[in-house]
Design a protein around this motif. Structure first.
Motif, PDB file in Angstrom:
ATOM      1  N   ALA A   1       0.811  -1.285  -0.157  1.00  0.00           N
ATOM      2  CA  ALA A   1      -0.151   0.103   0.121  1.00  0.00           C
ATOM      3  C   ALA A   1       0.684   1.058   0.068  1.00  0.00           C
ATOM      4  CB  ALA A   1      -0.769   0.021   1.235  1.00  0.00           C
ATOM      5  N   SER A   2       0.344   2.195  -0.456  1.00  0.00           N
ATOM      6  CA  SER A   2       0.947   3.603  -0.332  1.00  0.00           C
ATOM      7  C   SER A   2       0.000   4.779  -0.050  1.00  0.00           C
ATOM      8  CB  SER A   2       1.418   3.990  -1.816  1.00  0.00           C
ATOM      9  OG  SER A   2       0.078   4.287  -2.612  1.00  0.00           O
ATOM     10  N   PHE A   3       0.671   5.684   0.424  1.00  0.00           N
ATOM     11  CA  PHE A   3      -0.106   6.864   0.927  1.00  0.00           C
ATOM     12  C   PHE A   3       0.518   8.190   0.716  1.00  0.00           C
ATOM     13  CE2 PHE A   3      -2.357   9.713   3.551  1.00  0.00           C
ATOM     14  CZ  PHE A   3      -2.058  10.011   4.698  1.00  0.00           C
ATOM     15  N   ASN A   4      -0.196   8.777  -0.410  1.00  0.00           N
ATOM     16  CA  ASN A   4      -0.102   9.856  -0.997  1.00  0.00           C
ATOM     17  C   ASN A   4      -0.582  11.454  -0.220  1.00  0.00           C
ATOM     18  OD1 ASN A   4       0.031  12.543  -2.682  1.00  0.00           O
ATOM     19  ND2 ASN A   4       0.237  11.016  -4.573  1.00  0.00           N
ATOM     20  N   GLU A   5       0.339  11.865   0.460  1.00  0.00           N
ATOM     21  CA  GLU A   5      -0.024  12.823   1.499  1.00  0.00           C
ATOM     22  C   GLU A   5      -0.806  14.123   0.703  1.00  0.00           C
ATOM     23  OE1 GLU A   5       2.930  14.060   4.155  1.00  0.00           O
ATOM     24  OE2 GLU A   5       1.916  15.703   5.032  1.00  0.00           O
ATOM     25  N   LYS A   6      -0.261  14.281  -0.446  1.00  0.00           N
ATOM     26  CA  LYS A   6      -0.537  15.687  -1.190  1.00  0.00           C
ATOM     27  C   LYS A   6      -2.028  15.358  -1.832  1.00  0.00           C
ATOM     28  CE  LYS A   6       3.783  17.489  -2.594  1.00  0.00           C
ATOM     29  NZ  LYS A   6       4.373  17.853  -4.141  1.00  0.00           N
ATOM     30  N   LYS A   7      -2.380  14.307  -2.005  1.00  0.00           N
ATOM     31  CA  LYS A   7      -3.705  13.764  -2.576  1.00  0.00           C
ATOM     32  C   LYS A   7      -4.424  13.532  -1.544  1.00  0.00           C
ATOM     33  CE  LYS A   7      -2.368  12.571  -7.326  1.00  0.00           C
ATOM     34  NZ  LYS A   7      -2.506  11.557  -8.374  1.00  0.00           N
ATOM     35  N   GLN A   8      -4.267  13.212  -0.291  1.00  0.00           N
ATOM     36  CA  GLN A   8      -4.948  12.561   0.876  1.00  0.00           C
ATOM     37  C   GLN A   8      -5.606  11.304   0.178  1.00  0.00           C
ATOM     38  OE1 GLN A   8      -4.505  13.570   3.831  1.00  0.00           O
ATOM     39  NE2 GLN A   8      -3.352  15.406   3.107  1.00  0.00           N
ATOM     40  N   GLN A   9      -4.810  10.425  -0.275  1.00  0.00           N
ATOM     41  CA  GLN A   9      -5.068   9.476  -0.908  1.00  0.00           C
ATOM     42  C   GLN A   9      -4.123   8.256  -0.456  1.00  0.00           C
ATOM     43  OE1 GLN A   9      -6.644   9.312  -4.919  1.00  0.00           O
ATOM     44  NE2 GLN A   9      -5.356   7.423  -5.231  1.00  0.00           N
ATOM     45  N   SER A  10      -4.948   6.753  -0.457  1.00  0.00           N
ATOM     46  CA  SER A  10      -4.056   5.768  -0.313  1.00  0.00           C
ATOM     47  C   SER A  10      -4.602   4.756  -1.308  1.00  0.00           C
ATOM     48  CB  SER A  10      -4.334   5.052   1.164  1.00  0.00           C
ATOM     49  OG  SER A  10      -3.372   4.053   1.297  1.00  0.00           O
ATOM     50  N   SER A  11      -3.695   3.894  -1.560  1.00  0.00           N
ATOM     51  CA  SER A  11      -3.969   2.610  -2.681  1.00  0.00           C
ATOM     52  C   SER A  11      -3.484   1.377  -1.982  1.00  0.00           C
ATOM     53  CB  SER A  11      -3.271   3.056  -3.763  1.00  0.00           C
ATOM     54  OG  SER A  11      -4.035   4.212  -4.622  1.00  0.00           O
ATOM     55  N   LEU A  12      -4.199   0.497  -2.221  1.00  0.00           N
ATOM     56  CA  LEU A  12      -3.974  -0.789  -1.824  1.00  0.00           C
ATOM     57  C   LEU A  12      -3.774  -1.718  -3.120  1.00  0.00           C
ATOM     58  CD1 LEU A  12      -3.780  -2.634   0.926  1.00  0.00           C
ATOM     59  CD2 LEU A  12      -5.921  -3.583   0.383  1.00  0.00           C
ATOM     60  N   TYR A  13      -2.453  -2.429  -3.131  1.00  0.00           N
ATOM     61  CA  TYR A  13      -2.260  -3.044  -4.271  1.00  0.00           C
ATOM     62  C   TYR A  13      -2.145  -4.714  -3.968  1.00  0.00           C
ATOM     63  CZ  TYR A  13      -0.342   1.558  -5.501  1.00  0.00           C
ATOM     64  OH  TYR A  13      -0.015   2.980  -5.519  1.00  0.00           O
ATOM     65  N   LEU A  14      -2.956  -5.377  -4.710  1.00  0.00           N
ATOM     66  CA  LEU A  14      -2.896  -6.925  -4.526  1.00  0.00           C
ATOM     67  C   LEU A  14      -2.480  -7.298  -5.841  1.00  0.00           C
ATOM     68  CD1 LEU A  14      -6.077  -6.093  -3.327  1.00  0.00           C
ATOM     69  CD2 LEU A  14      -5.437  -7.940  -2.053  1.00  0.00           C
ATOM     70  N   THR A  15      -1.040  -8.332  -5.759  1.00  0.00           N
ATOM     71  CA  THR A  15      -0.330  -8.627  -6.903  1.00  0.00           C
ATOM     72  C   THR A  15      -0.596 -10.201  -6.957  1.00  0.00           C
ATOM     73  OG1 THR A  15       1.860  -8.773  -5.606  1.00  0.00           O
ATOM     74  CG2 THR A  15       1.161  -6.735  -7.118  1.00  0.00           C
ATOM     75  N   ALA A  16      -0.712 -10.832  -8.046  1.00  0.00           N
ATOM     76  CA  ALA A  16      -1.050 -12.251  -8.138  1.00  0.00           C
ATOM     77  C   ALA A  16      -1.857 -12.761  -7.190  1.00  0.00           C
ATOM     78  CB  ALA A  16       0.532 -13.026  -8.019  1.00  0.00           C
ATOM     79  N   SER A  17      -3.105 -12.360  -7.393  1.00  0.00           N
ATOM     80  CA  SER A  17      -4.353 -12.638  -6.363  1.00  0.00           C
ATOM     81  C   SER A  17      -4.488 -14.183  -6.092  1.00  0.00           C
ATOM     82  CB  SER A  17      -5.345 -11.821  -6.911  1.00  0.00           C
ATOM     83  OG  SER A  17      -5.956 -12.461  -7.989  1.00  0.00           O
ATOM     84  N   GLN A  18      -4.799 -14.402  -5.160  1.00  0.00           N
ATOM     85  CA  GLN A  18      -5.162 -15.923  -4.618  1.00  0.00           C
ATOM     86  C   GLN A  18      -6.557 -15.972  -4.207  1.00  0.00           C
ATOM     87  OE1 GLN A  18      -2.421 -16.527  -1.421  1.00  0.00           O
ATOM     88  NE2 GLN A  18      -0.832 -15.636  -2.432  1.00  0.00           N
ATOM     89  N   LEU A  19      -7.262 -17.128  -4.326  1.00  0.00           N
ATOM     90  CA  LEU A  19      -8.628 -17.181  -3.688  1.00  0.00           C
ATOM     91  C   LEU A  19      -8.682 -16.772  -2.389  1.00  0.00           C
ATOM     92  CD1 LEU A  19      -9.216 -21.092  -5.153  1.00  0.00           C
ATOM     93  CD2 LEU A  19      -9.853 -18.649  -6.063  1.00  0.00           C
TER      94      LEU A  19
END
Lengths: 112, 113
Positions: free
Chosen positions: A62-80
């Motif tokens: 995950a990342s946190f962009n303070e300027k945009k007040q936004q966080s993103s969660l990244y899921l790679t090679a998803s599993q069941l």
């Protein structure tokens, strides 16, 4: 003020990647990500603090962009096992007491 | 190491009644927060207890009250129940002064008829 999560729902095939976003109109001190499976308690994934750091655990980061007040969660090679509803909880106080305001959630379904 | 425990698991009440829900925090934690989660929604903060006092409160009426005991366990009381109080009530524990996660309990499912 409730953070806005997007998308509301996503369907993935095993092995595909996904990004879940969490946006706030107010300044954030920290963002907390949880996953909740049907009928179960939310399970903690990670905390991101003000400062724009990126965190990762296994294939979830995950990342946190303070300027945009936004966080993103990244899921790679998803599993069941990644299936569930993902919530971001935002902390506006910075007091470390974690009065979290949760978004409405993003429902993730991983299919074979 | 026991995590956060809550009781009862399920509860059915009628309008106007009163209910008490209980929570034991994770070992070593001293702060308890209560959340209400309606179906299909994210958890909504009710209040938080630390050192046996209500430290923060969300946008909930006075019908919702709580208590924390010296052993850090906590109770949530709801008076004059309304149909809209039907929800999953989650308890979360954490350690004050530390940047660390809140651990959630399994919740109490309250149904008001």
């Amino acid at each position: 003020q409730q953070p806005v999560q997007s998308p509301q729902a996503v369907i993935l095939r095993e092995g595909e990647d996904a990004v879940i976003n969490c946006s706030s109109s107010k300044a954030l001190y920290s963002v907390h990500w949880y996953r909740q499976k049907h009928g179960e308690a939310p399970v903690f994934l990670m905390i991101l603090l003000k400062g724009g750091e990126q965190k990762g655990h296994d294939k979830i980061s995950a990342s946190f962009n303070e300027k945009k007040q936004q966080s993103s969660l990244y899921l790679t090679a998803s599993q069941l096992s990644y299936s569930g509803t993902y919530f971001c909880g935002t902390d506006y106080s910075g007091a470390g007491s974690y009065q979290l305001t949760f978004g409405k959630g993003t429902k993730l379904s991983v299919i074979p | 190491d026991a995590g956060v425990t809550q009781s009862p698991t399920h509860l059915i009440k009628t309008r106007g009644q009163q209910v008490t829900l209980r929570c034991s925090p994770k070992s070593g934690h001293d702060t308890v927060s209560w959340y209400q989660q309606a179906l299909g929604q994210g958890p909504q903060f009710i209040f938080q207890y630390y050192e046996e006092e209500e430290r923060q409160r969300g946008n909930f009426p006075d019908r919702f009250s709580g208590h924390q005991f010296p052993n850090y366990s906590s109770e949530l009381n709801v008076n004059a129940l309304l149909l809209g109080d039907s929800a999953l009530y989650l308890c979360a524990s954490s350690l004050a002064g530390h940047v660390s996660e809140q651990f959630f309990g399994p919740g109490t499912r309250l149904t008001v008829l």
